[in-house]
Design a protein around this motif. Structure first.
Motif, PDB file in Angstrom:
ATOM      1  N   GLU A 152      -0.277  -2.579   1.313  1.00  0.00           N
ATOM      2  CA  GLU A 152      -0.434  -1.379   0.489  1.00  0.00           C
ATOM      3  C   GLU A 152      -1.099  -0.250   1.268  1.00  0.00           C
ATOM      4  N   GLN A 311       4.141  -1.896 -12.204  1.00  0.00           N
ATOM      5  CA  GLN A 311       3.747  -1.318 -10.918  1.00  0.00           C
ATOM      6  C   GLN A 311       4.052   0.172 -10.822  1.00  0.00           C
ATOM      7  N   ASP A 323       0.781  -0.296  -5.931  1.00  0.00           N
ATOM      8  CA  ASP A 323       0.649  -1.713  -5.569  1.00  0.00           C
ATOM      9  C   ASP A 323       1.743  -2.199  -4.624  1.00  0.00           C
TER      10      ASP A 323
END
Length: 437
Positions: A152, A311, A323
């Motif tokens: 990430e 997400q 994410d």
């Protein structure tokens, strides 16, 4: 003794991965003082010959509120992630670019970080702990540590450098070396206070449809299809930006066939543990065989890796994708590996099915509502795919074969997950094998 207190405490934390197994040993690998009452610990937990590492912000001289269950460790110690008086040290360290022992606090070049804000812990997460500072930043602590740069952090900072608009802006991070590799301990991004996550918006639409006495999914007051279309466009844009920011490749037909063998292996594992899936396994086998029959060169790149409605966030202007960690629990190398962008597309398609069907689990009118659930899912799946194509996503006619196989591979994983964790939801992924798509 602190290690004994931690051994008793850690097994009750939602982010602890070794629940149900005895702890053979717990060792404090790193203990760094960040302020007079705040220490940063990296802990190794040994279970059945395996080791997992976790991080903890350890507070001492516990204030009265720290005796609530989530924070209390014992004998004056507590989880200081919940202490807004102490967590300011994280912002200060990133703002200053400070090195404290083995810990390195860093900020993105050109940004300023406001260190006057107080933090609040978000309560919904399972594997990490997120601190929200005012309405400006969200700092994610990666509780279970895997050696290496977190995908990430790597992806979001790269996309930000390339001017990406559909991400939460990165501000800073904390790292240390584990097993000789720079390893991400935490990262801070823009907080999105006036937004809603895609899962909540989709469920509102489904509830509206179920509550209406007549009419189709597109006629219901909570029609989600325009949002699904826009989300498809955003997904294509993210894939283009990832392809520009990171290397891409092409895998040969033989590698595609090896990928299909992995699908078959995972299906076999699911059938072995969930025998009722065996009745429908031929549906997946036929889909996998079609991929093998038409295998050709396939483009691969960096992808999200765990893409679903939970997400993505809808702001007042657009969809934001969050994410980029990849599939939880997978090795870091696998989470950073190149893959077909259709893997993300398949994940979102599965998420539409989940949104449509999960409210039926305990619904007294489930049989009557099931056709409406199918209609809602199909409408939003098709809208998402149309948006993905309109946004420039690579979605040729021949890609439908691989996309179907990727969906069923994901569904096999879901069957296994639901059987282990939420048996009443198992009907949702099972339905993927029962429909003639």
């Amino acid at each position: 003794m602190l290690t004994e207190l931690l051994t008793g405490w850690i097994t009750h934390q939602r982010w602890f991965a070794g629940k149900g197994r005895p702890i053979d040993d717990l060792v404090v690998d790193s203990d760094v003082e960040l302020s007079p009452r705040l220490r940063h610990l990296i802990i190794s937990v040994h279970q059945a010959g395996a080791r997992d590492r976790y991080q903890l912000l350890l507070g001492s001289e516990a204030p009265e509120w720290a005796h609530f269950k989530a924070a209390h460790i014992g004998e004056g110690y507590y989880d200081a992630a919940y202490d807004a008086d102490l967590t300011v040290a994280l912002l200060e360290g990133m703002a200053e670019g400070r090195d404290t022992g083995p810990l390195r606090f860093r900020h993105v070049e050109g940004v300023e970080i406001d260190t006057s804000l107080r933090s609040l812990v978000l309560g919904a997460e399972q594997s990490n702990t997120s601190l929200v500072y005012g309405e400006t930043y969200i700092c994610k602590l990666f509780r279970r540590l895997n050696a290496g740069v977190n995908p990430e952090l790597e992806i979001v900072t790269a996309l930000a450098r390339h001017g990406g608009r559909n991400i939460a802006r990165p501000y800073g991070w904390i790292e240390a070396d584990l097993d000789g590799e720079p390893t991400t301990l935490a990262m801070t991004q823009e907080f999105l206070p006036n937004s809603n996550d895609g899962w909540a918006l989709a469920l509102a639409s489904v509830r509206d449809l179920y509550g209406s006495l007549e009419g189709s999914a597109s006629d219901a007051g909570g029609d989600f299809s325009s949002e699904a279309y826009r989300l498809g466009i955003t997904t294509a844009q993210i894939h283009h930006e990832l392809a520009a920011a990171f290397p891409t490749d092409t895998i040969e037909p033989q590698e595609v066939k090896r990928m299909v063998e992995e699908f078959r292996r995972r299906l076999g594992t699911a059938v072995e543990e969930v025998p009722e899936l065996g009745e429908y396994a031929h549906v997946a086998e036929e889909a996998y065989q079609r991929v093998t029959d038409v295998a050709s060169e396939t483009r691969v790149q960096r992808v999200h890796g765990d893409y679903h409605l939970g997400q993505v966030m809808r702001t007042t202007t657009d969809w934001i994708v969050l994410d980029f960690e990849g599939e939880p629990g997978q090795p870091m190398a696998e989470r950073r590996a190149l893959a077909s962008p259709l893997r993300d597309v398949a994940g979102m398609l599965r998420s539409f099915d989940y949104a449509a069907r999960h409210l039926l689990a305990d619904h007294s009118d489930a049989d009557e509502l099931r056709p409406r659930a199918v209609e809602w899912a199909e409408l939003n799946r098709s809208s998402f795919l149309a948006g993905y194509s309109a946004g420039g996503g690579h979605l040729r006619a021949e890609d439908a074969v691989l996309l179907r196989a990727l969906e069923l591979d994901k569904a096999a994983y879901e069957v296994l997950y639901e059987a282990r964790n939420r048996p009443t939801w198992m009907h949702i992924p099972m339905s993927a094998f029962q429909m003639g798509r």
